[in-house]
Structures are given as structure tokens and as C-alpha cells.
Design a protein around this motif. Sequence first.
Motif, PDB file in Angstrom:
ATOM      1  N   SER A  48       0.836  -1.209   0.000  1.00 31.60           N
ATOM      2  CA  SER A  48       0.000   0.000   0.000  1.00 31.60           C
ATOM      3  C   SER A  48       0.872   1.261   0.000  1.00 31.60           C
ATOM      4  N   ARG A  49       1.967   1.222   0.724  1.00 35.10           N
ATOM      5  CA  ARG A  49       2.881   2.371   0.762  1.00 35.10           C
ATOM      6  C   ARG A  49       3.569   2.570  -0.589  1.00 35.10           C
ATOM      7  N   ARG A  50       3.918   1.480  -1.247  1.00 34.28           N
ATOM      8  CA  ARG A  50       4.545   1.573  -2.571  1.00 34.28           C
ATOM      9  C   ARG A  50       3.562   2.198  -3.562  1.00 34.28           C
ATOM     10  N   GLY A  56       1.773   9.293  -6.049  1.00 39.07           N
ATOM     11  CA  GLY A  56       2.120  10.691  -5.761  1.00 39.07           C
ATOM     12  C   GLY A  56       3.226  11.191  -6.679  1.00 39.07           C
ATOM     13  N   ARG A  57       4.253  10.351  -6.868  1.00 40.59           N
ATOM     14  CA  ARG A  57       5.362  10.759  -7.759  1.00 40.59           C
ATOM     15  C   ARG A  57       4.876  10.903  -9.200  1.00 40.59           C
ATOM     16  N   ARG A  58       4.037   9.975  -9.645  1.00 37.16           N
ATOM     17  CA  ARG A  58       3.517  10.060 -11.016  1.00 37.16           C
ATOM     18  C   ARG A  58       2.748  11.378 -11.212  1.00 37.16           C
ATOM     19  N   VAL A  81      10.648  15.541   3.797  1.00 40.38           N
ATOM     20  CA  VAL A  81      10.103  16.598   2.936  1.00 40.38           C
ATOM     21  C   VAL A  81      10.546  16.333   1.496  1.00 40.38           C
ATOM     22  N   PRO A  82       9.602  16.362   0.542  1.00 40.38           N
ATOM     23  CA  PRO A  82      10.003  16.137  -0.850  1.00 40.38           C
ATOM     24  C   PRO A  82      10.987  17.215  -1.332  1.00 40.38           C
ATOM     25  N   ILE A  83      11.961  16.804  -2.131  1.00 34.50           N
ATOM     26  CA  ILE A  83      12.932  17.745  -2.708  1.00 34.50           C
ATOM     27  C   ILE A  83      12.467  18.065  -4.134  1.00 34.50           C
ATOM     28  N   ILE A  92       2.545  16.853  -1.199  1.00 38.63           N
ATOM     29  CA  ILE A  92       1.957  15.579  -1.615  1.00 38.63           C
ATOM     30  C   ILE A  92       1.159  15.030  -0.427  1.00 38.63           C
ATOM     31  N   SER A  93       0.012  14.427  -0.735  1.00 39.26           N
ATOM     32  CA  SER A  93      -0.752  13.738   0.313  1.00 39.26           C
ATOM     33  C   SER A  93      -1.415  12.519  -0.309  1.00 39.26           C
ATOM     34  N   HIS A  94      -1.658  11.519   0.527  1.00 39.66           N
ATOM     35  CA  HIS A  94      -2.421  10.370   0.040  1.00 39.66           C
ATOM     36  C   HIS A  94      -3.335   9.838   1.137  1.00 39.66           C
ATOM     37  N   SER A  95      -4.501   9.359   0.683  1.00 39.03           N
ATOM     38  CA  SER A  95      -5.378   8.576   1.546  1.00 39.03           C
ATOM     39  C   SER A  95      -5.312   7.153   0.994  1.00 39.03           C
ATOM     40  N   VAL A 114      -1.023  20.386   1.195  1.00 44.60           N
ATOM     41  CA  VAL A 114      -2.297  19.706   0.911  1.00 44.60           C
ATOM     42  C   VAL A 114      -2.449  18.500   1.826  1.00 44.60           C
ATOM     43  N   ASP A 115      -3.696  18.152   2.073  1.00 42.59           N
ATOM     44  CA  ASP A 115      -3.992  16.929   2.814  1.00 42.59           C
ATOM     45  C   ASP A 115      -5.284  16.335   2.288  1.00 42.59           C
ATOM     46  N   VAL A 116      -5.292  15.034   2.057  1.00 41.12           N
ATOM     47  CA  VAL A 116      -6.509  14.342   1.617  1.00 41.12           C
ATOM     48  C   VAL A 116      -6.845  13.262   2.627  1.00 41.12           C
ATOM     49  N   TYR A 164       0.642  22.419   8.457  1.00 40.39           N
ATOM     50  CA  TYR A 164       1.990  21.934   8.808  1.00 40.39           C
ATOM     51  C   TYR A 164       2.842  21.734   7.558  1.00 40.39           C
ATOM     52  N   LYS A 165       2.240  21.119   6.542  1.00 39.75           N
ATOM     53  CA  LYS A 165       3.012  20.845   5.325  1.00 39.75           C
ATOM     54  C   LYS A 165       3.378  22.112   4.563  1.00 39.75           C
ATOM     55  N   ALA A 166       2.544  23.138   4.676  1.00 37.08           N
ATOM     56  CA  ALA A 166       2.862  24.399   3.998  1.00 37.08           C
ATOM     57  C   ALA A 166       4.033  25.102   4.676  1.00 37.08           C
ATOM     58  N   PHE A 174       8.840  21.457  14.655  1.00 38.17           N
ATOM     59  CA  PHE A 174       7.650  20.625  14.796  1.00 38.17           C
ATOM     60  C   PHE A 174       6.539  21.409  15.473  1.00 38.17           C
ATOM     61  N   TRP A 175       5.343  21.356  14.917  1.00 37.99           N
ATOM     62  CA  TRP A 175       4.158  21.946  15.549  1.00 37.99           C
ATOM     63  C   TRP A 175       3.190  20.811  15.863  1.00 37.99           C
ATOM     64  N   GLY A 176       2.791  20.702  17.105  1.00 40.48           N
ATOM     65  CA  GLY A 176       1.766  19.737  17.473  1.00 40.48           C
ATOM     66  C   GLY A 176       0.384  20.298  17.158  1.00 40.48           C
TER      67      GLY A 176
HETATM   68  C1  LIG Z   1       4.035  15.308   7.833  1.00 35.02           C
HETATM   69  C2  LIG Z   1       2.628  14.807   8.079  1.00 35.02           C
HETATM   70  C3  LIG Z   1       1.693  16.012   8.195  1.00 35.02           C
HETATM   71  C4  LIG Z   1       2.223  13.944   6.860  1.00 35.02           C
HETATM   72  O1  LIG Z   1       0.954  13.459   6.974  1.00 35.02           O
HETATM   73  P1  LIG Z   1       0.606  11.889   6.808  1.00 35.02           P
HETATM   74  O2  LIG Z   1      -0.716  11.698   7.438  1.00 35.02           O
HETATM   75  O3  LIG Z   1       1.761  11.072   7.260  1.00 35.02           O
HETATM   76  O4  LIG Z   1       0.447  11.536   5.308  1.00 35.02           O
HETATM   77  P2  LIG Z   1       0.052  12.299   3.980  1.00 35.02           P
HETATM   78  O5  LIG Z   1      -0.223  11.236   3.008  1.00 35.02           O
HETATM   79  O6  LIG Z   1      -0.969  13.350   4.145  1.00 35.02           O
HETATM   80  O7  LIG Z   1       1.398  13.034   3.581  1.00 35.02           O
HETATM   81  C5  LIG Z   1       2.560  12.312   3.331  1.00 35.02           C
HETATM   82  C6  LIG Z   1       3.454  13.167   2.464  1.00 35.02           C
HETATM   83  O8  LIG Z   1       3.787  14.372   3.142  1.00 35.02           O
HETATM   84  C7  LIG Z   1       5.075  14.786   2.727  1.00 35.02           C
HETATM   85  N1  LIG Z   1       5.790  15.090   3.945  1.00 35.02           N
HETATM   86  C8  LIG Z   1       6.289  14.234   4.866  1.00 35.02           C
HETATM   87  N2  LIG Z   1       6.817  14.903   5.877  1.00 35.02           N
HETATM   88  C9  LIG Z   1       6.668  16.212   5.603  1.00 35.02           C
HETATM   89  C10 LIG Z   1       6.996  17.405   6.285  1.00 35.02           C
HETATM   90  N3  LIG Z   1       7.631  17.376   7.459  1.00 35.02           N
HETATM   91  N4  LIG Z   1       6.694  18.581   5.716  1.00 35.02           N
HETATM   92  C11 LIG Z   1       6.066  18.628   4.531  1.00 35.02           C
HETATM   93  N5  LIG Z   1       5.706  17.529   3.831  1.00 35.02           N
HETATM   94  C12 LIG Z   1       6.015  16.340   4.376  1.00 35.02           C
HETATM   95  C13 LIG Z   1       5.674  13.672   1.906  1.00 35.02           C
HETATM   96  O9  LIG Z   1       5.598  14.049   0.547  1.00 35.02           O
HETATM   97  C14 LIG Z   1       4.763  12.504   2.185  1.00 35.02           C
HETATM   98  O10 LIG Z   1       4.548  11.641   1.089  1.00 35.02           O
HETATM   99  P3  LIG Z   1       5.697  10.747   0.434  1.00 35.02           P
HETATM  100  O11 LIG Z   1       6.464  10.175   1.588  1.00 35.02           O
HETATM  101  O12 LIG Z   1       4.968   9.744  -0.377  1.00 35.02           O
HETATM  102  O13 LIG Z   1       6.517  11.729  -0.370  1.00 35.02           O
HETATM  103  C15 LIG Z   1       2.503  13.940   9.365  1.00 35.02           C
HETATM  104  O14 LIG Z   1       3.242  12.767   9.203  1.00 35.02           O
HETATM  105  C16 LIG Z   1       3.023  14.629  10.606  1.00 35.02           C
HETATM  106  O15 LIG Z   1       4.197  14.578  10.919  1.00 35.02           O
HETATM  107  N6  LIG Z   1       2.100  15.247  11.403  1.00 35.02           N
HETATM  108  C17 LIG Z   1       2.418  15.822  12.688  1.00 35.02           C
HETATM  109  C18 LIG Z   1       2.509  17.311  12.650  1.00 35.02           C
HETATM  110  C19 LIG Z   1       1.186  17.926  12.367  1.00 35.02           C
HETATM  111  O16 LIG Z   1       0.434  17.499  11.540  1.00 35.02           O
HETATM  112  N7  LIG Z   1       0.876  19.002  13.097  1.00 35.02           N
HETATM  113  C20 LIG Z   1      -0.393  19.647  12.923  1.00 35.02           C
HETATM  114  C21 LIG Z   1      -0.351  20.991  13.586  1.00 35.02           C
HETATM  115  S1  LIG Z   1       0.180  22.230  12.486  1.00 35.02           S
END
Ligand SMILES: CC(C)(COP(=O)(O)OP(=O)(O)OC[C@H]1O[C@@H](n2cnc3c(N)ncnc32)[C@H](O)[C@@H]1OP(=O)(O)O)[C@@H](O)C(=O)NCCC(=O)NCCS
Length: 222
Positions: A48-50, A56-58, A81-83, A92-95, A114-116, A164-166, A174-176
Motif C-alpha cells: 500500500s505504501r509503494r 504521488g510521484r507520477r 520533505v520532498p525535494i 503531496i498527500s495520500h489517503s 495539501v492533505d486528503v 503543517y506541510k505548507a 515541529f508543531w503539534g
Molecule cells: C508530515 C505529516 C503532516 C504527513 O501526513 P501523513 O498523514 O503522514 O500523510 P500524507 O499522506 O498526508 O502526507 C505524506 C506526504 O507528506 C510529505 N511530507 C512528509 N513529511 C513532511 C513534512 N515534514 N513537511 C512537509 N511535507 C512532508 C511527503 O511528501 C509525504 O509523502 P511521500 O512520503 O509519499 O513523499 C505527518 O506525518 C506529521 O508529521 N504530522 C504531525 C505534525 C502535524 O500534523 N501538526 C499539525 C499541527 S500544524
Amino acid sequence: MRDEAGLPESFLSPLFEPAVARAIASVVDATGELEAAEAALIARAVASRRQEFSTGRRLARRLLAARGIAPGPILRDDDRVPIWPTGITGSISHSREFAVVALCDASACFGVGVDVEPDEPVKPGIERHVCTSAERAWLDGFDQDEAERGRRVKLFFSAKEAVYKAFYPRVRVFWGFHDVTLELDEAGGRFRAALPQSADRRHAEGRFVRGHGTLVCGVLAP
Ligand SMILES: CC(C)(COP(=O)(O)OP(=O)(O)OC[C@H]1O[C@@H](n2cnc3c(N)ncnc32)[C@H](O)[C@@H]1OP(=O)(O)O)[C@@H](O)C(=O)NCCC(=O)NCCS
């Protein structure tokens, strides 16, 4: 018109202004399209992770190609973090079902997130981990059943992940979930986030779309 996920192409339209490219696709096994260095990142991952990673990459490559950027591996740094190619920032996000990608010119924005999620209630007990006391007081104001409240909590959860991702790729702190407080405008599909001190600003704005059993949140930090 339908997109790669079989959803109306208009589904993600409200999420961002036009300068942000965005797309959604059904999660499939696209591992055959990965660059060798990308495949190495998920060599030992479960199926599932693959699938989610390769979809996401495609999708990201498709959006980059539409900007005239030649295909190349999208690797990740030590914080996962994606480069992105020079001049681009994205998220990138995935459900289980869908992958979503958003991209914008790095010169035009501080960050994009983004988040899905499946548009389903959170599991019992999650609310206190996700929501601040102000957010729980807002939730208390509704005449709603448990499932409706759980879907609202899911919206808080997803919106905070998009925030958080933005910001994380630039802020690197880290932000909780209790470090960010949201005000939701459900009818308008918008939210406003009060940010922690480590951000370079006090607030961020985001939008969300719901439909087809799916919730997608987006944050563009200008
Ligand atoms: C980073 C985080 C938000 C990712 O969410 P997730 O539920 O694991 O999964 P999603 O499918 O939505 O996102 C995964 C993708 O996020 C990206 N990602 C991972 N860590 C990241 C980070 N620190 N910053 C930005 N993007 C990140 C990656 O592209 C990853 O996909 P990939 O590994 O296939 O490239 C989550 O793991 C996390 O650390 N959450 C705790 C912090 C948080 O959310 N705080 C909220 C208060 S602001």
C-alpha cells in the motif's frame, strides 16, 4: 470532464488560486514508473505504501511536465520533505484511495500544503488530541450527533496537517496539533489558522473541498 481519479475536474478548483497547480488521482501501483533512486526509498515498504508513493510521484511529474520541467527523481530529505526541482515548491498527500499534489513557483509563495482524507468521522478519543479548547468550545455550539462532530474534528485534523506541510519545509520546527488554532468557515469552505511563534507570520488561510466521500484541505502561504 473527469480527472484521473474519476472525479469531476472541477472538484479541486476551489482549493487554491489558479497560480497553484493541483491534481488528484486514484492510488494505483505506478512503481514501474519510478526513477531508480525513488524506488530505492520504498524498496522495503509494504504494497500500500509503494502504491501511494508511486502514485504521488507520477502525479507530481505530470504537474511538473505541464510547467515544462523535465522528469527527474523527486527524492526526500532527512525530514521526509520532498525535494522539488529548483524554483518549485509543493506538497503531496495520500489517503487509501487518492493521491493529491499541489505545486507553485517558489518565487511566488512561501509554501503550499495539501492533505486528503476519507470524509469520515475520526475515531472516538481523537478530538482532544487534535482540537484546542477554543476549537472544542466551537464544536460544543452545534446541535449535532457524534458522527457529525467526528467529521468536524476530521476537518480540523486535515486542515492542520495542510498547515503543517505548507510551513514545515521552511520553518523546520515541529508543531503539534495544539500549537495551531483554527477558525472554520464551513459554508465558505475556508479556515484561518493562528500560528505558533516559530512561524514568520501570525496567521495563514486555507480552503477545503468535500465530496465523493473525500475531504481535501489546502493552504497557500503567500
Ligand atoms: C508530515 C505529516 C503532516 C504527513 O501526513 P501523513 O498523514 O503522514 O500523510 P500524507 O499522506 O498526508 O502526507 C505524506 C506526504 O507528506 C510529505 N511530507 C512528509 N513529511 C513532511 C513534512 N515534514 N513537511 C512537509 N511535507 C512532508 C511527503 O511528501 C509525504 O509523502 P511521500 O512520503 O509519499 O513523499 C505527518 O506525518 C506529521 O508529521 N504530522 C504531525 C505534525 C502535524 O500534523 N501538526 C499539525 C499541527 S500544524
